[in-house]
Design a protein around this motif. Sequence first.
Motif, PDB file in Angstrom:
ATOM      1  N   LEU A 160      -0.686  -2.194   2.679  1.00 34.50           N
ATOM      2  CA  LEU A 160      -1.166  -3.218   1.739  1.00 34.50           C
ATOM      3  C   LEU A 160      -1.864  -4.343   2.507  1.00 34.50           C
ATOM      4  N   TRP A 161      -1.257  -4.754   3.596  1.00 31.50           N
ATOM      5  CA  TRP A 161      -1.883  -5.817   4.386  1.00 31.50           C
ATOM      6  C   TRP A 161      -3.217  -5.345   4.983  1.00 31.50           C
ATOM      7  N   ALA A 162      -3.303  -4.075   5.377  1.00 32.49           N
ATOM      8  CA  ALA A 162      -4.559  -3.569   5.936  1.00 32.49           C
ATOM      9  C   ALA A 162      -5.674  -3.608   4.892  1.00 32.49           C
ATOM     10  N   ASN A 163      -5.309  -3.529   3.622  1.00 30.96           N
ATOM     11  CA  ASN A 163      -6.307  -3.596   2.548  1.00 30.96           C
ATOM     12  C   ASN A 163      -6.701  -5.026   2.238  1.00 30.96           C
ATOM     13  N   LEU A 164      -5.746  -5.914   2.284  1.00 37.50           N
ATOM     14  CA  LEU A 164      -6.005  -7.324   1.960  1.00 37.50           C
ATOM     15  C   LEU A 164      -5.214  -8.157   2.963  1.00 37.50           C
ATOM     16  N   THR A 165      -5.955  -8.692   3.945  1.00 36.98           N
ATOM     17  CA  THR A 165      -5.288  -9.226   5.137  1.00 36.98           C
ATOM     18  C   THR A 165      -4.950 -10.715   5.035  1.00 36.98           C
ATOM     19  N   ASN A 166      -4.291 -11.094   3.958  1.00 36.23           N
ATOM     20  CA  ASN A 166      -3.819 -12.479   3.880  1.00 36.23           C
ATOM     21  C   ASN A 166      -2.793 -12.710   4.999  1.00 36.23           C
ATOM     22  N   ASP A 167      -2.972 -13.814   5.718  1.00 38.72           N
ATOM     23  CA  ASP A 167      -2.154 -14.044   6.922  1.00 38.72           C
ATOM     24  C   ASP A 167      -0.652 -13.971   6.650  1.00 38.72           C
ATOM     25  N   ASP A 168      -0.238 -14.522   5.515  1.00 31.08           N
ATOM     26  CA  ASP A 168       1.208 -14.594   5.254  1.00 31.08           C
ATOM     27  C   ASP A 168       1.791 -13.284   4.710  1.00 31.08           C
ATOM     28  N   LYS A 169       0.961 -12.258   4.601  1.00 27.61           N
ATOM     29  CA  LYS A 169       1.444 -10.989   4.042  1.00 27.61           C
ATOM     30  C   LYS A 169       1.589  -9.902   5.099  1.00 27.61           C
ATOM     31  N   ARG A 170       1.337 -10.257   6.336  1.00 25.28           N
ATOM     32  CA  ARG A 170       1.415  -9.266   7.412  1.00 25.28           C
ATOM     33  C   ARG A 170       2.859  -8.782   7.584  1.00 25.28           C
ATOM     34  N   GLY A 171       3.001  -7.507   7.970  1.00 25.48           N
ATOM     35  CA  GLY A 171       4.348  -6.988   8.220  1.00 25.48           C
ATOM     36  C   GLY A 171       5.073  -6.589   6.957  1.00 25.48           C
ATOM     37  N   GLY A 172       4.342  -5.996   6.034  1.00 29.04           N
ATOM     38  CA  GLY A 172       4.988  -5.484   4.818  1.00 29.04           C
ATOM     39  C   GLY A 172       5.397  -6.563   3.842  1.00 29.04           C
ATOM     40  N   LYS A 173       4.756  -7.740   3.920  1.00 29.20           N
ATOM     41  CA  LYS A 173       5.208  -8.855   3.062  1.00 29.20           C
ATOM     42  C   LYS A 173       4.516  -8.933   1.704  1.00 29.20           C
ATOM     43  N   TRP A 174       3.560  -8.044   1.454  1.00 28.59           N
ATOM     44  CA  TRP A 174       2.943  -8.055   0.120  1.00 28.59           C
ATOM     45  C   TRP A 174       3.960  -7.558  -0.914  1.00 28.59           C
ATOM     46  N   ASP A 175       4.088  -8.248  -1.991  1.00 32.61           N
ATOM     47  CA  ASP A 175       4.799  -7.716  -3.150  1.00 32.61           C
ATOM     48  C   ASP A 175       3.780  -6.826  -3.878  1.00 32.61           C
ATOM     49  N   ALA A 176       4.171  -5.598  -4.185  1.00 33.86           N
ATOM     50  CA  ALA A 176       3.190  -4.640  -4.726  1.00 33.86           C
ATOM     51  C   ALA A 176       2.572  -5.146  -6.031  1.00 33.86           C
ATOM     52  N   ASP A 177       3.374  -5.731  -6.907  1.00 35.31           N
ATOM     53  CA  ASP A 177       2.817  -6.214  -8.183  1.00 35.31           C
ATOM     54  C   ASP A 177       1.787  -7.314  -7.952  1.00 35.31           C
ATOM     55  N   GLU A 178       2.124  -8.217  -7.033  1.00 39.00           N
ATOM     56  CA  GLU A 178       1.200  -9.317  -6.725  1.00 39.00           C
ATOM     57  C   GLU A 178      -0.093  -8.761  -6.111  1.00 39.00           C
ATOM     58  N   PHE A 179       0.078  -7.786  -5.250  1.00 37.26           N
ATOM     59  CA  PHE A 179      -1.066  -7.157  -4.590  1.00 37.26           C
ATOM     60  C   PHE A 179      -2.001  -6.500  -5.618  1.00 37.26           C
ATOM     61  N   PHE A 180      -1.432  -5.726  -6.533  1.00 34.59           N
ATOM     62  CA  PHE A 180      -2.287  -5.035  -7.510  1.00 34.59           C
ATOM     63  C   PHE A 180      -2.879  -6.001  -8.534  1.00 34.59           C
ATOM     64  N   LEU A 181      -2.197  -7.116  -8.748  1.00 42.49           N
ATOM     65  CA  LEU A 181      -2.758  -8.139  -9.636  1.00 42.49           C
ATOM     66  C   LEU A 181      -4.069  -8.699  -9.057  1.00 42.49           C
ATOM     67  N   THR A 182      -4.155  -8.816  -7.734  1.00 43.35           N
ATOM     68  CA  THR A 182      -5.411  -9.296  -7.136  1.00 43.35           C
ATOM     69  C   THR A 182      -6.557  -8.341  -7.471  1.00 43.35           C
ATOM     70  N   GLY A 183      -6.238  -7.049  -7.570  1.00 40.37           N
ATOM     71  CA  GLY A 183      -7.257  -6.068  -7.937  1.00 40.37           C
ATOM     72  C   GLY A 183      -7.738  -6.259  -9.367  1.00 40.37           C
ATOM     73  N   GLU A 184      -6.781  -6.508 -10.260  1.00 43.42           N
ATOM     74  CA  GLU A 184      -7.164  -6.729 -11.671  1.00 43.42           C
ATOM     75  C   GLU A 184      -8.050  -7.972 -11.789  1.00 43.42           C
ATOM     76  N   GLN A 185      -7.656  -9.024 -11.071  1.00 40.31           N
ATOM     77  CA  GLN A 185      -8.439 -10.262 -11.143  1.00 40.31           C
ATOM     78  C   GLN A 185      -9.841 -10.038 -10.573  1.00 40.31           C
ATOM     79  N   GLU A 186      -9.900  -9.292  -9.487  1.00 43.43           N
ATOM     80  CA  GLU A 186     -11.201  -9.053  -8.860  1.00 43.43           C
ATOM     81  C   GLU A 186     -12.120  -8.231  -9.768  1.00 43.43           C
ATOM     82  N   ILE A 187     -11.573  -7.183 -10.368  1.00 43.07           N
ATOM     83  CA  ILE A 187     -12.410  -6.348 -11.243  1.00 43.07           C
ATOM     84  C   ILE A 187     -12.856  -7.144 -12.467  1.00 43.07           C
TER      85      ILE A 187
END
Length: 205
Positions: free
Chosen positions: A19-46
């Motif tokens: 997830l971090w490799a797809n969207l490299t927000n500094d504070d999400k490195r090391g498996g810190k992305w919450d999957a729901d939050e991550f996929f929400l960024t996709g919805e907002q972007e589209i």
Amino acid sequence: MNIKRLRRHWDALGKTDPLWANLTNDDKRGGKWDADEFFLTGEQEIEEVMDFVGSRSVTFDHGRAALDFGCGVGRLTQALAARFDDVWGVDIAPSMIDAANRYNRRPETCHYYLNDRTELARFDDGSFDFIYSNIVLQHMQPRDQRRNLAELVRVLAPGGIFVFQLPSAPLPVPVPKGGGRDSSDASSPSRRRSSSARTGACVER
Ligand SMILES: C[S@@+](CC[C@H](N)C(=O)[O-])C[C@H]1O[C@@H](n2cnc3c(N)ncnc32)[C@H](O)[C@@H]1O
């Protein structure tokens, strides 16, 4: 970076911190992305991208087929699947495609395909009404960018829309003391943030 190295590079990232490799927000490195939050960024972007397309006063068939080129784990593919009947995510890295299938919440609409060459032989001419690619082409050599762009235009349907991001100049990245990589270095994970405001171009046919 040639296609073989590109595949190895992204496959390794997909195995360690996808997830971090797809969207490299500094504070999400090391498996810190919450999957729901991550996929929400996709919805907002589209949503932003579709607003952008709408603002250009173009019409196209929203209902049919869409392609997400360089889909990674499907952040944007999943969001496209809420708007199109048939959505394909294509990626060069097996580990990304594996993760995309694990996160696939719309398997009836959304399909993932591993493609490790510049040709998109799996798809016929004019297959897609909408094509999107973000934070992908910037990692390739210019020669491969041109080849991929030509293929993406080939698989775009007449009257379809192709939106892609490609920086027109290297981003200003501070160089650490003792040297460092150029921001255009394809070996660095994406520094692109989720905003269609920086979408580089829109091709209409
Ligand atoms: C930074 S990630 C972005 C993923 C997705 N576009 C997003 O915004 O969430 C870049 C993705 O592009 C893929 N990629 C890089 N080169 C590619 C190529 N030549 N063909 C297909 N996918 C590629 C990588 O494997 C990786 O999953």
